[in-house]
Design a protein around this motif. Structure first.
Motif, mmCIF file in Angstrom:
data_model
loop_
_atom_site.group_PDB
_atom_site.id
_atom_site.type_symbol
_atom_site.label_atom_id
_atom_site.label_comp_id
_atom_site.label_asym_id
_atom_site.label_seq_id
_atom_site.Cartn_x
_atom_site.Cartn_y
_atom_site.Cartn_z
ATOM 1 N N LEU A 67 0.829 -1.199 0.000
ATOM 2 C CA LEU A 67 0.000 0.000 0.000
ATOM 3 C C LEU A 67 0.868 1.255 0.000
ATOM 4 N N ALA A 68 1.986 1.208 0.730
ATOM 5 C CA ALA A 68 2.879 2.363 0.783
ATOM 6 C C ALA A 68 3.499 2.654 -0.583
ATOM 7 N N VAL A 69 3.925 1.607 -1.288
ATOM 8 C CA VAL A 69 4.524 1.803 -2.615
ATOM 9 C C VAL A 69 3.483 2.314 -3.602
ATOM 10 N N GLY A 70 2.276 1.739 -3.565
ATOM 11 C CA GLY A 70 1.228 2.205 -4.479
ATOM 12 C C GLY A 70 0.859 3.659 -4.249
ATOM 13 N N ALA A 71 0.709 4.032 -2.975
ATOM 14 C CA ALA A 71 0.391 5.426 -2.671
ATOM 15 C C ALA A 71 1.544 6.349 -3.022
ATOM 16 N N VAL A 74 1.412 7.114 -6.732
ATOM 17 C CA VAL A 74 0.397 8.137 -7.003
ATOM 18 C C VAL A 74 0.911 9.522 -6.606
ATOM 19 N N ALA A 75 1.563 9.591 -5.447
ATOM 20 C CA ALA A 75 2.136 10.872 -5.014
ATOM 21 C C ALA A 75 3.230 11.344 -5.957
ATOM 22 N N THR A 76 3.952 10.403 -6.578
ATOM 23 C CA THR A 76 4.987 10.772 -7.549
ATOM 24 C C THR A 76 4.379 11.430 -8.775
ATOM 25 N N VAL A 77 3.293 10.843 -9.291
ATOM 26 C CA VAL A 77 2.647 11.418 -10.471
ATOM 27 C C VAL A 77 2.064 12.792 -10.166
ATOM 28 N N VAL A 78 1.381 12.900 -9.015
ATOM 29 C CA VAL A 78 0.809 14.191 -8.629
ATOM 30 C C VAL A 78 1.903 15.229 -8.403
ATOM 31 N N GLY A 79 2.964 14.828 -7.722
ATOM 32 C CA GLY A 79 4.068 15.762 -7.477
ATOM 33 C C GLY A 79 4.747 16.203 -8.757
ATOM 34 N N ALA A 80 4.870 15.302 -9.735
ATOM 35 C CA ALA A 80 5.496 15.665 -11.010
ATOM 36 C C ALA A 80 4.659 16.705 -11.758
ATOM 37 N N ILE A 114 6.380 12.617 -0.681
ATOM 38 C CA ILE A 114 6.543 11.183 -0.938
ATOM 39 C C ILE A 114 7.090 10.478 0.304
ATOM 40 N N GLY A 115 8.035 11.103 0.994
ATOM 41 C CA GLY A 115 8.550 10.504 2.228
ATOM 42 C C GLY A 115 7.491 10.377 3.303
ATOM 43 N N LEU A 116 6.596 11.348 3.388
ATOM 44 C CA LEU A 116 5.501 11.285 4.359
ATOM 45 C C LEU A 116 4.558 10.129 4.059
ATOM 46 N N ALA A 136 11.036 10.051 -5.470
ATOM 47 C CA ALA A 136 11.133 11.510 -5.377
ATOM 48 C C ALA A 136 12.014 12.070 -6.487
ATOM 49 N N LEU A 137 13.131 11.386 -6.748
ATOM 50 C CA LEU A 137 13.994 11.820 -7.848
ATOM 51 C C LEU A 137 13.278 11.698 -9.188
#
Length: 218
Positions: A67-71, A74-80, A114-116, A136-137
Motif C-alpha cells: 500500500l505504501a509503494v502504491g500510494a 500516485v504521489a509521484t505522479v501528482v508531485g510531477a 513522498i517521504g511522508l 522523489a527523484l
C-alpha cells in the motif's frame, strides 16, 4: 526460733521475673487470632518493588509495504504535475530565449510529500525509504521534462500568434511534445540544464529520506 522464708533477691534489689515465651515470626508476621490458626503454614506475603516483569521493548510501527509503494507512486505522479505546472508558471516565455527560473523548494516539497506517504503507510522500513528516495527523484525529473514541454508549447503558441495565418492550429500540445517527441525534448532539456538544476533535483530524495526517517522513528 523460726524465721520467715524470703525469696532470694537479685543484685540491685529487683525480684526476678519469670521468662516470657518468645513469639515466633517476629515483627510483621501474622499472629494467631487474625484468621490463621496457630501452627498452620501461612500464605506467602506479597512482594513489592521489582515483582513485575519489565515492559516489552517498543518496536517500529507495522505498516503495509504494498500500500505504501502504491500510494507513493500516485504521489509521484501528482508531485510531477505540480512541479511541472509551477515551473511553467514561473517561466517568462515572452523573452527570446525564454527565461526559466530555477527553484529548490519545489523539489524539497515533492520529496517530503513522498517521504511522508511512505512512512505513514509503510511504517519504520528503511527499504521503503530508499524506494521513496528513488520515486522523489523520478518525480522531479519528470516534472522538469513535462514542465519544459509546457514551456515549449507556450513559446510556440506565442510565436504562432505573432505570425498569424492559421499557425496556431499547427502548434503541438504539451502531451504531444512529451510523448511523441520525447527524444527531442530530452536533448533540448539537457542543453539548457546547468549544474544548479541537478543540485536542486538531488534535494528531492534527501528530503524524502529525511521526512520518512523522522516520521518512522516517532
Amino acid at each position: 526460733m523460726s524465721q520467715n522464708w524470703q525469696q532470694p533477691q537479685q543484685p540491685g534489689g529487683y525480684p526476678q521475673q519469670p521468662a516470657q515465651p518468645q513469639q515466633a515470626g517476629g515483627y510483621g508476621s501474622p499472629q494467631p487470632g487474625y484468621g490463621y490458626p496457630q501452627g498452620q503454614p501461612q500464605p506467602p506475603q506479597p512482594q513489592f518493588g521489582g515483582g513485575f516483569p519489565p515492559p516489552a521493548p517498543q518496536v517500529g510501527r507495522p505498516g503495509n509495504p504494498l500500500l505504501a509503494v502504491g500510494a507513493a507512486i500516485v504521489a509521484t505522479v501528482v508531485g510531477a504535475f505540480l512541479y511541472a505546472f509551477l515551473l511553467s508558471a514561473m517561466a517568462d516565455t515572452d523573452k527570446t530565449p525564454p527565461e526559466v527560473t530555477q527553484f529548490a523548494y519545489a523539489g524539497v516539497v515533492v520529496g517530503a510529500l513522498i517521504g511522508l506517504v511512505v512512512a505513514k503507510l509503510g511504517g519504520r522500513n528503511p527499504g521503503l525509504w530508499v524506494v521513496g528516495a528513488v520515486l522523489a527523484l523520478a518525480a522531479v525529473f519528470l516534472g522538469e521534462l513535462y514542465g519544459y514541454a509546457m514551456i515549449l508549447h507556450d513559446v510556440m503558441s506565442n510565436y504562432a500568434d505573432k505570425i498569424g495565418g492559421g499557425a496556431s492550429s499547427q502548434v503541438l500540445s504539451s502531451n504531444e511534445i512529451f510523448f511523441d517527441h520525447f527524444s527531442d525534448l530530452w536533448k533540448s532539456w539537457k542543453e539548457d540544464s546547468d549544474a544548479l538544476t541537478y543540485v536542486f533535483m538531488a534535494l528531492a530524495p534527501v528530503a524524502a529520506v529525511s521526512t520518512a526517517y523522522r516520521i518512522g522513528n516517532r
